[in-house]
Design a protein around this motif. Structure first.
Motif, short mmCIF file in Angstrom:
data_model
loop_
_atom_site.label_atom_id
_atom_site.label_comp_id
_atom_site.label_asym_id
_atom_site.label_seq_id
_atom_site.Cartn_x
_atom_site.Cartn_y
_atom_site.Cartn_z
N ILE A 1 -2.91 -62.46 60.68
CA ILE A 1 -2.96 -60.99 60.74
C ILE A 1 -1.68 -60.40 60.16
CG2 ILE A 1 -3.02 -59.01 62.31
CD1 ILE A 1 -4.77 -60.75 64.17
N ASP A 2 -0.55 -61.01 60.47
CA ASP A 2 0.74 -60.53 59.95
C ASP A 2 0.78 -60.55 58.43
OD1 ASP A 2 1.71 -60.06 62.48
OD2 ASP A 2 2.83 -61.95 62.62
N HIS A 3 0.06 -61.48 57.81
CA HIS A 3 0.05 -61.61 56.35
C HIS A 3 -1.31 -61.21 55.76
CE1 HIS A 3 3.29 -64.34 57.73
NE2 HIS A 3 3.90 -63.93 56.62
N ALA B 1 -1.42 -59.82 68.76
CA ALA B 1 0.04 -59.91 68.75
C ALA B 1 0.65 -59.48 70.08
CB ALA B 1 0.61 -59.06 67.62
N LEU C 1 -7.73 -53.04 60.18
CA LEU C 1 -7.17 -53.97 59.20
C LEU C 1 -7.95 -53.93 57.90
CD1 LEU C 1 -6.28 -57.29 61.09
CD2 LEU C 1 -4.70 -55.82 59.84
N VAL D 1 -2.55 -64.77 64.88
CA VAL D 1 -1.52 -63.73 64.80
C VAL D 1 -0.78 -63.82 63.47
CG1 VAL D 1 0.66 -62.91 65.79
CG2 VAL D 1 -1.25 -63.51 67.30
N GLU D 2 -0.45 -65.03 63.06
CA GLU D 2 0.27 -65.21 61.79
C GLU D 2 -0.59 -64.74 60.60
OE1 GLU D 2 2.48 -68.74 59.20
OE2 GLU D 2 1.52 -69.21 61.10
N GLU E 1 4.03 -64.75 74.12
CA GLU E 1 4.09 -66.00 73.35
C GLU E 1 3.84 -67.23 74.20
OE1 GLU E 1 7.29 -66.56 70.70
OE2 GLU E 1 7.24 -64.53 69.87
N THR F 1 -4.07 -55.93 70.99
CA THR F 1 -4.19 -56.69 69.74
C THR F 1 -3.72 -58.11 70.03
OG1 THR F 1 -1.94 -56.29 68.92
CG2 THR F 1 -3.61 -54.61 68.42
N ARG G 1 0.15 -68.07 74.40
CA ARG G 1 -0.61 -68.27 73.17
C ARG G 1 -0.93 -69.75 72.94
NH1 ARG G 1 2.74 -64.41 68.86
NH2 ARG G 1 2.59 -62.47 70.11
N HIS H 1 -9.47 -53.06 66.03
CA HIS H 1 -8.32 -53.62 65.32
C HIS H 1 -8.77 -54.26 64.01
CE1 HIS H 1 -4.41 -55.24 64.58
NE2 HIS H 1 -4.72 -56.49 64.87
#
Length: 489
Positions: free
Chosen positions: A154-156, A136, A184, A151-152, A140, A134, A143, A180
């Protein structure tokens, strides 16, 4: 890509081929082969392991100096490359849209990434540090800003509006994280609200590419065709339903049901009633719909009707260019024309005579000019020349595909080897078979061909593509160009 199309099921047979009908329904050629014509080259090698095995390459330069990285950079870390295939040129556009404040544009891109493709690229390029299941999972320090932004989001994901969710899902699909993205997205239930229905449509397109999930996607396209208040989206859903019914093995009858849906939509005049009849995006959707009908006619073995649908798709494509599109619209128009060119090449390859060969060369040059670094496009051009009997030229195109690596590149080397063998160049055939094995170590026929060459006591080298499978778990056909094996990572 694995060795031949989109996502692999438990038998490693891809439900998608690069613009072609599934192997279970061989296309009608509209002609009778000459008795003295050589048999066609073998399109797929067999596998000793249905999942394939893509060797990890070590000791190669890092990303900034990677030969393959130049062509595949967008899928590796979302950095734009002018040398990337057309399917990856839109990665930058989607990322820019996601960086902009709402409201965000609607994506009209058509070509979805191949599940598992990124994993194959990283193995063959020796870039294991970038491997992740994925976004994430990428370290880091590797990236890029655009990767971190994805990624951010996807987190939200649960807090995003439907328009943004649709873009995130498609961006993940561009990067080959199809499973993935489907996870989601969750349930695919349209509710009549424009933004939500569009989100369901995009999520269903991605879900259809994931092994075993086509029924969920087809149900969503069915619901959209029947309930959405947007007739253009309904027609687009019918096009998707037709295409995925054929490619997933749901069958022509399932596809015909979507055709009947579409006939009802057009019969009501809903597009004209909403002022959408001559709209640029309506021409785009109509072109895609006729492309889907061409695939259905091919599966029904109605070559003349298939050609008529390709011509109809081309007319609407011409209308797109007549508006002199620029920027993203031009990229979308090119995407659409590229797929039509694939169909035209296949039709020309099945015709007779010098005139069809001239047309084949013209169409091949047009496809290559539009997408010169796409492994699937190069395979299609090679197939056209091989079908027309020009094996020397076909070998050159297949070799270009092979140099771009991935499972589809392995198929390119395998087909190139057979073409070299046909023209009597055994040395080049041996080299190409070896290059195929370097990309997919489970390829049976290439291994047998090389084994015979290395064992003089065994006699002559077998004809390429006809070697007997070696003992093992049972030969499994390699999937079509662009497919990922079930566990390629």
């Amino acid at each position: 890509m694995s060795a031949d199309s989109t996502s692999a099921d438990s038998t490693s047979r891809a439900p998608y081929a690069a613009g072609e009908a599934p192997a279970a329904s061989p296309p009608a050629t509209g002609r009778t082969p000459r008795p003295d014509a050589p048999p066609p080259i073998q399109r797929r090698y067999s596998r000793s392991d249905a999942r394939g095995r893509f060797p990890r390459v070590t000791g190669l330069p890092g990303l900034e100096h990677s030969r393959l990285g130049v062509f595949w950079r967008p899928i590796i870390d979302m950095t734009h490359s002018d040398h990337a295939p057309l399917r990856l040129q839109g990665v930058r556009t989607l990322s820019q849209w996601l960086a902009a404040p709402a409201p965000r544009p609607t994506s009209w891109f058509a070509i979805i990434g191949v599940p598992g493709l990124r994993a194959q690229v990283l193995r063959h390029a020796g870039l294991d540090a970038y491997a992740c299941t994925t976004p994430a999972g990428l370290a880091e320090e590797l990236r890029t800003p655009q990767w971190a932004r994805l990624v951010e989001l996807i987190d939200h994901f649960a807090d995003l509006d439907d328009a943004t969710r649709a873009l995130v899902v498609f961006q993940l699909a561009q990067l080959s994280f199809c499973a993935h993205a489907s996870d989601l997205a969750g349930d695919l239930v349209p509710d009549g609200e424009a933004a939500h229905d569009r989100y369901v449509y995009e999520a269903a397109r991605v879900t259809a590419r994931v092994t075993g999930r086509a029924p969920r996607a087809l149900a969503a396209f069915d619901a959209l065709a029947a309930t959405t208040g947007d007739p253009r989206l309904a027609l687009a859903a019918c096009a998707q339903g037709i295409g995925h019914s054929i490619r997933s093995g749901a069958g022509a009858d399932r596809a015909v049901a979507f055709e009947r849906h579409a006939e009802r939509i057009t019969a009501t005049g809903a597009l004209d009633a909403q002022g959408l009849g001559g709209d640029w995006h309506t021409h785009l959707v109509r072109s895609r719909y006729h492309r889907a009908l061409a695939l259905l006619r091919l599966a029904q073995r109605r070559p003349d009707a298939m050609r008529a649908q390709v011509d109809a798709a081309l007319r609407h494509s011409d209308a797109l260019y007549a508006a002199r599109p620029v920027g993203t619209d031009r990229l979308v128009a090119d995407e659409n024309r590229r797929i039509i060119l694939e169909s035209q090449i296949k039709a020309a390859a099945r015709a007779r005579g010098d005139e069809s060969n001239d047309l084949l060369r013209e169409l091949s040059e047009a496809l290559y000019a539009m997408d010169p670094n796409c492994v699937e496009a190069l395979l299609i051009v090679g197939d056209g020349h091989a079908t027309a009997g020009d094996h020397a030229t076909a070998a050159q195109w297949y070799t270009r595909a092979g140099r771009l690596a991935t499972g589809a590149g392995a198929i390119g080397w395998f087909r190139a080897a057979q073409c070299h063998d046909r023209v009597g160049d055994t040395g080049a055939a041996l080299h190409a078979m070896g290059r195929c094995l370097e990309l997919d170590a489970t390829a049976i026929e290439p291994r047998a061909y090389l084994t015979a060459a290395n064992s003089p006591s065994q006699g002559a080298v077998p004809t390429a593509g006809t070697a007997s499978p070696e003992p093992g778990p049972g030969p499994a056909s390699a999937p079509a160009p662009g497919t990922a094996p079930a566990k390629a990572a």
